[in-house]
Scaffold this active site. Structure first.
Site, PDB file in Angstrom:
ATOM      1  N   CYS A   1      26.242 -61.047 -11.558  1.00  0.00           N
ATOM      2  CA  CYS A   1      27.109 -62.187 -11.875  1.00  0.00           C
ATOM      3  C   CYS A   1      26.509 -63.478 -11.321  1.00  0.00           C
ATOM      4  O   CYS A   1      25.721 -63.458 -10.358  1.00  0.00           O
ATOM      5  CB  CYS A   1      28.484 -62.002 -11.250  1.00  0.00           C
ATOM      6  SG  CYS A   1      29.445 -60.646 -11.923  1.00  0.00           S
TER       7      CYS A   1
ATOM      8  N   CYS B   1      32.457 -59.932  -6.815  1.00  0.00           N
ATOM      9  CA  CYS B   1      31.935 -61.195  -6.262  1.00  0.00           C
ATOM     10  C   CYS B   1      32.832 -61.695  -5.132  1.00  0.00           C
ATOM     11  O   CYS B   1      32.334 -62.217  -4.131  1.00  0.00           O
ATOM     12  CB  CYS B   1      31.805 -62.247  -7.359  1.00  0.00           C
ATOM     13  SG  CYS B   1      30.444 -61.868  -8.488  1.00  0.00           S
TER      14      CYS B   1
ATOM     15  N   GLU C   1      27.914 -65.721  -9.500  1.00  0.00           N
ATOM     16  CA  GLU C   1      28.314 -65.995  -8.113  1.00  0.00           C
ATOM     17  C   GLU C   1      27.438 -65.226  -7.128  1.00  0.00           C
ATOM     18  O   GLU C   1      26.970 -65.771  -6.127  1.00  0.00           O
ATOM     19  CB  GLU C   1      29.779 -65.588  -7.902  1.00  0.00           C
ATOM     20  CG  GLU C   1      30.783 -66.351  -8.750  1.00  0.00           C
ATOM     21  CD  GLU C   1      31.046 -65.725 -10.110  1.00  0.00           C
ATOM     22  OE1 GLU C   1      30.138 -65.084 -10.689  1.00  0.00           O
ATOM     23  OE2 GLU C   1      32.186 -65.871 -10.599  1.00  0.00           O
TER      24      GLU C   1
ATOM     25  N   ASN D   1      24.660 -65.839 -14.551  1.00  0.00           N
ATOM     26  CA  ASN D   1      24.629 -64.394 -14.736  1.00  0.00           C
ATOM     27  C   ASN D   1      23.321 -63.980 -15.407  1.00  0.00           C
ATOM     28  O   ASN D   1      22.784 -64.699 -16.253  1.00  0.00           O
ATOM     29  CB  ASN D   1      25.859 -63.888 -15.500  1.00  0.00           C
ATOM     30  CG  ASN D   1      26.107 -64.580 -16.818  1.00  0.00           C
ATOM     31  OD1 ASN D   1      25.769 -65.738 -16.989  1.00  0.00           O
ATOM     32  ND2 ASN D   1      26.698 -63.872 -17.751  1.00  0.00           N
TER      33      ASN D   1
ATOM     34  N   CYS E   1      34.948 -62.282 -10.371  1.00  0.00           N
ATOM     35  CA  CYS E   1      35.397 -60.887 -10.399  1.00  0.00           C
ATOM     36  C   CYS E   1      35.590 -60.369  -8.968  1.00  0.00           C
ATOM     37  O   CYS E   1      35.117 -60.979  -7.995  1.00  0.00           O
ATOM     38  CB  CYS E   1      34.413 -60.015 -11.170  1.00  0.00           C
ATOM     39  SG  CYS E   1      32.884 -59.662 -10.289  1.00  0.00           S
TER      40      CYS E   1
END
Ligand code: THU
Length: 140
Positions: free
Chosen positions: A60, A97, A62, A49, A94
């Site tokens: 993020c 993502c 990901e 992140n 999240c």
């Protein structure tokens, strides 16, 4: 985890921990790392992140990995994902993502989640996001 962890997943877990150590998260102080394996790509793609003083500009771990992967290899299908966060129970990606993951193949794939000491849980992507927003396939 009761399930046996394949060697390649253990490697991706170590890779995600390395990415996590590079996290830029001075605001939340919540470091996240990610490692993604794509089909037809030999190497793992890392992500961490990256926060910003304008909080909404934060990316993020990901999505960082996914976006880098397109710049390096073009759009590829995800084979598996490993995410690590410093929590006792598994911290799933999240919803934003997950929605971005959905663009990288309608198929299902495993998402392994760990903390600093071990892998804690394996989910399948479609357990976490059973239906995604998709405008490409079903126009009237
Ligand atoms: N974060 C991730 O890196 N991945 C997620 O799926 C959820 C949240 C980051 C964003 C922010 O830097 C910090 O975690 C706290 O929300």
């Amino acid at each position: 985890m009761s399930e046996n962890i394949p060697t390649e997943i253990e490697k991706a877990y170590q890779h995600a921990l390395k990415a996590q150590s590079l996290s830029y998260s001075p605001y939340s102080k919540f470091q996240v790392g990610c490692s993604i394996k794509f089909k037809d790509v030999d190497e793992l793609v890392p992500g961490c992140n990256v926060e910003n003083a304008s909080y909404g500009a934060t990316i993020c771990a990901e999505r960082n990995a996914l976006i880098q992967s397109v710049a390096r290899f073009g759009k590829k299908e995800i084979e598996y994902v490993v995410v690590v966060a410093k929590t006792n129970s598994p911290t799933p990606p999240c919803a934003l993502c997950l929605q971005v993951f959905s663009e990288f193949g309608p198929h299902d794939f495993p998402i392994w989640i760990g903390n600093s000491t071990k892998l804690l849980k394996k989910y399948m992507f479609r357990e976490l996001l059973p239906i995604s927003f998709d405008t490409l396939d079903d126009r009237e």
